[in-house]
Design a protein around this motif. Sequence first.
Motif, PDB file in Angstrom:
ATOM      1  N   VAL A 129      24.032  99.233  77.732  1.00 45.43           N
ATOM      2  CA  VAL A 129      25.225  98.571  78.250  1.00 45.43           C
ATOM      3  C   VAL A 129      26.337  99.610  78.380  1.00 45.43           C
ATOM      4  O   VAL A 129      26.513 100.461  77.490  1.00 45.43           O
ATOM      5  CB  VAL A 129      25.653  97.397  77.344  1.00 45.43           C
ATOM      6  N   VAL A 130      27.059  99.564  79.484  1.00 45.31           N
ATOM      7  CA  VAL A 130      28.152 100.507  79.711  1.00 45.31           C
ATOM      8  C   VAL A 130      29.386  99.996  78.974  1.00 45.31           C
ATOM      9  O   VAL A 130      29.868  98.892  79.228  1.00 45.31           O
ATOM     10  CB  VAL A 130      28.431 100.670  81.210  1.00 45.31           C
ATOM     11  N   LEU A 131      29.893 100.816  78.064  1.00 46.57           N
ATOM     12  CA  LEU A 131      31.048 100.430  77.247  1.00 46.57           C
ATOM     13  C   LEU A 131      32.370 100.801  77.904  1.00 46.57           C
ATOM     14  O   LEU A 131      33.392 100.147  77.658  1.00 46.57           O
ATOM     15  CB  LEU A 131      30.960 101.092  75.875  1.00 46.57           C
ATOM     16  N   ARG A 136      25.802 107.022  85.975  1.00 41.93           N
ATOM     17  CA  ARG A 136      24.510 106.998  86.676  1.00 41.93           C
ATOM     18  C   ARG A 136      23.446 107.135  85.582  1.00 41.93           C
ATOM     19  O   ARG A 136      23.305 108.189  84.957  1.00 41.93           O
ATOM     20  CB  ARG A 136      24.405 108.149  87.675  1.00 41.93           C
ATOM     21  N   LEU A 137      22.747 106.048  85.339  1.00 42.68           N
ATOM     22  CA  LEU A 137      21.813 105.970  84.219  1.00 42.68           C
ATOM     23  C   LEU A 137      20.393 106.234  84.709  1.00 42.68           C
ATOM     24  O   LEU A 137      19.897 105.550  85.611  1.00 42.68           O
ATOM     25  CB  LEU A 137      21.902 104.583  83.575  1.00 42.68           C
ATOM     26  N   ARG A 186      28.628 100.039  85.955  1.00 40.35           N
ATOM     27  CA  ARG A 186      30.037 100.070  85.575  1.00 40.35           C
ATOM     28  C   ARG A 186      30.234  99.321  84.258  1.00 40.35           C
ATOM     29  O   ARG A 186      29.311  98.693  83.746  1.00 40.35           O
ATOM     30  CB  ARG A 186      30.901  99.460  86.677  1.00 40.35           C
ATOM     31  N   GLN A 187      31.433  99.406  83.703  1.00 43.00           N
ATOM     32  CA  GLN A 187      31.727  98.795  82.419  1.00 43.00           C
ATOM     33  C   GLN A 187      31.252  97.336  82.393  1.00 43.00           C
ATOM     34  O   GLN A 187      31.567  96.544  83.285  1.00 43.00           O
ATOM     35  CB  GLN A 187      33.221  98.875  82.126  1.00 43.00           C
ATOM     36  N   GLY A 188      30.491  97.015  81.349  1.00 39.94           N
ATOM     37  CA  GLY A 188      29.959  95.672  81.192  1.00 39.94           C
ATOM     38  C   GLY A 188      28.582  95.480  81.765  1.00 39.94           C
ATOM     39  O   GLY A 188      27.869  94.531  81.402  1.00 39.94           O
ATOM     40  N   ASP A 189      28.163  96.354  82.692  1.00 42.87           N
ATOM     41  CA  ASP A 189      26.824  96.251  83.261  1.00 42.87           C
ATOM     42  C   ASP A 189      25.788  96.658  82.221  1.00 42.87           C
ATOM     43  O   ASP A 189      26.058  97.467  81.338  1.00 42.87           O
ATOM     44  CB  ASP A 189      26.686  97.150  84.485  1.00 42.87           C
ATOM     45  N   ARG A 190      24.559  96.144  82.390  1.00 46.93           N
ATOM     46  CA  ARG A 190      23.503  96.504  81.450  1.00 46.93           C
ATOM     47  C   ARG A 190      22.181  96.682  82.173  1.00 46.93           C
ATOM     48  O   ARG A 190      21.940  96.118  83.244  1.00 46.93           O
ATOM     49  CB  ARG A 190      23.373  95.476  80.332  1.00 46.93           C
TER      50      ARG A 190
END
Length: 608
Positions: A129-131, A136-137, A186-190
């Motif tokens: 999860v993006v904090l 780019r994961l 982006r923030q909140g994405d998982r």
Amino acid sequence: MHDPDPPFRPVRRREGYLPLEDLGLVGDGATAALVGLDGSIPWMCLPRFDAEPLFCGLLDQARGGHFTLAPENLVEARQRYEPDTGVLTTELRSPTGLVRVTDALALRSGADLTDDAPADRAELVRSAVVLAGHVRLRADLEPRGGGQARALFGGLEVRSSRRPDLRLHLRSNRPLGGLHSTHDLRQGDRLDLVLSWGRFHRHHRFDADAMLQETADAWRRWMKHMDYGGPEESLVRRAAITLKMCDDWASGSLVAAPTSSLPAPIGGIRNWDYRYAWIRDAAFAVFALRRIGFRGEADAFLGWVLDAFEYSRRPRIMYGLDGSPVPDEVEDGELEGYLRSGPVRWGNGAADQRQHDVYGEILDCADQWLLSGGEIQPALWTSLAELAEAAGQAWRQPDQGIWEVRSEGRAFTYSAGMCQVALDRAASIGERLHLPGRIAEWRASADRLRRLILEQSWDDDAQTLSTHLDGGGVDASLLALPLRQVVPVDHPRMVATTTAVAERLSAGNGLLHRYLQRESPDGLAGDEGAFVLCSFWLVDNLIGQGRIDEAGELYASLCARASPLGLLSEQIDPSTGEFMGNFPQAFSHIGIIASGVNLARAKAGAQP
């Protein structure tokens, strides 16, 4: 040093390899995986601890394979466990954002880890999860030898070129185009990934969050049984979980370590496969776990020892996890080894060595089994009595000893001591239960052997008991004689031996070598590092001799050597403090627990 809330730090690599201190362990009682500070999984054997690894980039970063989930342009990271669980989080920072990856080998919903039964789901959960910011994961799944993937049941069917026997399935909450993918988040994405083996999940609900929560809940329910209030409590709690992750829950056995061929030292040839169950490791684990409230695990280990002994009809020093013989030792020429320290070995050639301490280990386990409420059937007693008879003769004969030397055998003092344990415990069992056998003779022989050890191995010039009954050198296994009740810890000759070991085998700053090569050649080239468990044995001897403050200082210094995650290897490089040997090592974590209990009891005025 163990730090439940560690700071971020740069990711270090040496020739492409992470330091062992930068690896965390997750496990499910059937297998285990190592998770790197860089978001990689460079080690996992499927479906069991002792199977061929699916990922072994730990032993060859270019060809071994890995499962990596990490942002591009990684800058720094930190790792920590969810409290009192085997669930691991890794926070990874890139120039543009921060992502948290949570890893676990999933446990069944509602699993009771006190049961002597499997609890695994045969699934690895990786949830990112993006904090903050955006990243780019990268998600890269690369089995050793390569693999292929095809769309199947809402995920990917993965075929490993080397492991066609494995039915692998990778599911995700986002589309996967193959084994290598990049995701802009982006923030909140998982991004949730679940790798399964042994079954597909066409009609199973996909909920990585629930799997992680159920796994954490199972661990915390188990930890409620722990009873410890001594020094370094958080590290002792972590050591208990680490031991549980080295436990094969189906059989009750314990792997010495979940890895193979990690060198001690780097560049040497002392690279062994530790993914098997040693009788002595199980025995020491019993002592430690029973004293912090985990009677179920202790009884499972005891039962496994007796089952393995009965099944094999001979006393082996180590077994496969199911009690079968350990595979022959072979070298794997395809892998370069950790930090190019080959050879990589599978199987263990020490399995057929003559090591007389096994007599005492088995009979001591039988004695503890009885004391915990178990029963000994007539057929087992017949075999145990034969073992006692054999021990009464074996101590005179050369063997390879507790350290499994690969040189010509000698009559080791510790081996004779464990033969004394065999005779003593057999006599105790026979006396309590009024069983048939030469009970009085065993008791007399045990008493004579105790006196002989104190007299025959004593070196008056060096003021110490010696490595061998006929003299020569000193080794740290002598510190274990009082722990096994062979000689009193406060006997003047044991007190002198404790001093001699601490001085002559010192590697500096509380660390000890097992022995010195120049005094006790072991048949292998090169030296090795400091053996962690030996220093904990020194703590226990100091406690028994009333040197409580000194013992406390040594214990604290040893605990400070644990990794930020609270893990220890088999050995430590005295010159750098770096970890060496297979990791994490069960023996080292047994030492954390046992010495902590002894120190707590001594400070409270009780007997250790």
